[in-house]
Write a protein that holds these residues in place. Sequence first.
Motif, mmCIF file in Angstrom:
data_model
loop_
_atom_site.group_PDB
_atom_site.id
_atom_site.type_symbol
_atom_site.label_atom_id
_atom_site.label_comp_id
_atom_site.label_asym_id
_atom_site.label_seq_id
_atom_site.Cartn_x
_atom_site.Cartn_y
_atom_site.Cartn_z
ATOM 1 N N ARG A 1 21.392 -38.414 -12.758
ATOM 2 C CA ARG A 1 21.315 -38.098 -11.330
ATOM 3 C C ARG A 1 19.863 -38.051 -10.860
ATOM 4 O O ARG A 1 19.555 -38.493 -9.748
ATOM 5 C CB ARG A 1 21.997 -36.764 -11.028
ATOM 6 C CG ARG A 1 23.461 -36.725 -11.399
ATOM 7 C CD ARG A 1 24.279 -37.767 -10.635
ATOM 8 N NE ARG A 1 25.541 -38.022 -11.286
ATOM 9 C CZ ARG A 1 25.796 -39.068 -12.085
ATOM 10 N NH1 ARG A 1 24.883 -39.964 -12.314
ATOM 11 N NH2 ARG A 1 26.972 -39.230 -12.634
ATOM 12 N N TYR B 1 22.627 -34.632 -16.000
ATOM 13 C CA TYR B 1 21.675 -34.416 -14.908
ATOM 14 C C TYR B 1 20.579 -35.482 -14.887
ATOM 15 O O TYR B 1 20.103 -35.858 -13.827
ATOM 16 C CB TYR B 1 21.051 -33.025 -15.012
ATOM 17 C CG TYR B 1 20.200 -32.876 -16.239
ATOM 18 C CD1 TYR B 1 18.852 -33.212 -16.198
ATOM 19 C CD2 TYR B 1 20.746 -32.461 -17.445
ATOM 20 C CE1 TYR B 1 18.073 -33.126 -17.337
ATOM 21 C CE2 TYR B 1 19.971 -32.375 -18.568
ATOM 22 C CZ TYR B 1 18.637 -32.700 -18.523
ATOM 23 O OH TYR B 1 17.877 -32.632 -19.644
ATOM 24 N N ALA C 1 23.622 -28.037 -11.103
ATOM 25 C CA ALA C 1 24.519 -29.186 -10.995
ATOM 26 C C ALA C 1 25.840 -28.994 -11.721
ATOM 27 O O ALA C 1 26.823 -29.660 -11.423
ATOM 28 C CB ALA C 1 23.827 -30.432 -11.535
ATOM 29 N N ILE D 1 18.219 -27.096 -13.692
ATOM 30 C CA ILE D 1 18.939 -28.223 -13.083
ATOM 31 C C ILE D 1 20.377 -28.259 -13.580
ATOM 32 O O ILE D 1 21.309 -28.451 -12.798
ATOM 33 C CB ILE D 1 18.211 -29.552 -13.371
ATOM 34 C CG1 ILE D 1 16.832 -29.545 -12.700
ATOM 35 C CG2 ILE D 1 19.047 -30.737 -12.891
ATOM 36 C CD1 ILE D 1 15.916 -30.646 -13.162
ATOM 37 N N ARG D 2 20.576 -28.052 -14.878
ATOM 38 C CA ARG D 2 21.934 -28.029 -15.432
ATOM 39 C C ARG D 2 22.772 -26.932 -14.792
ATOM 40 O O ARG D 2 23.952 -27.132 -14.500
ATOM 41 C CB ARG D 2 21.893 -27.813 -16.947
ATOM 42 C CG ARG D 2 21.860 -29.088 -17.709
ATOM 43 C CD ARG D 2 22.143 -28.826 -19.185
ATOM 44 N NE ARG D 2 21.042 -29.408 -19.915
ATOM 45 C CZ ARG D 2 20.307 -28.794 -20.817
ATOM 46 N NH1 ARG D 2 20.541 -27.564 -21.158
ATOM 47 N NH2 ARG D 2 19.329 -29.414 -21.417
ATOM 48 N N ALA E 1 27.250 -33.428 -7.725
ATOM 49 C CA ALA E 1 26.149 -32.969 -8.572
ATOM 50 C C ALA E 1 24.818 -33.534 -8.067
ATOM 51 O O ALA E 1 23.801 -32.833 -8.041
ATOM 52 C CB ALA E 1 26.388 -33.379 -10.018
ATOM 53 N N ILE F 1 21.589 -31.334 -6.936
ATOM 54 C CA ILE F 1 20.260 -31.518 -7.527
ATOM 55 C C ILE F 1 19.239 -31.839 -6.448
ATOM 56 O O ILE F 1 18.126 -31.300 -6.459
ATOM 57 C CB ILE F 1 20.297 -32.605 -8.624
ATOM 58 C CG1 ILE F 1 21.148 -32.125 -9.805
ATOM 59 C CG2 ILE F 1 18.881 -32.957 -9.091
ATOM 60 C CD1 ILE F 1 21.435 -33.193 -10.839
#
Length: 66
Positions: free
Chosen positions: A36, A33, A28, A24-25, A3, A7
């Motif tokens: 990260r 998130y 990934a 982003i969700r 993930a 990202i």
Amino acid sequence: MSARDLIRAFFEANIGKVVTTQQIRQVARISEYARRIRELRDEEGMQIKSHIDRPDLKPGEYILET
């Protein structure tokens, strides 16, 4: 790819563009998130900014400056 790698690649493909937490969700495929993103900032030195850092960003928006 992890993930974090996903990202990182997403931010690098969108340097200078505002991206949202929803984007982003989706990239990934995880809910953690934010952790990260912190790792990318703290451990890799990426210049990822949020509304806390830049008043022109809304909550839930991020930008990789360089």
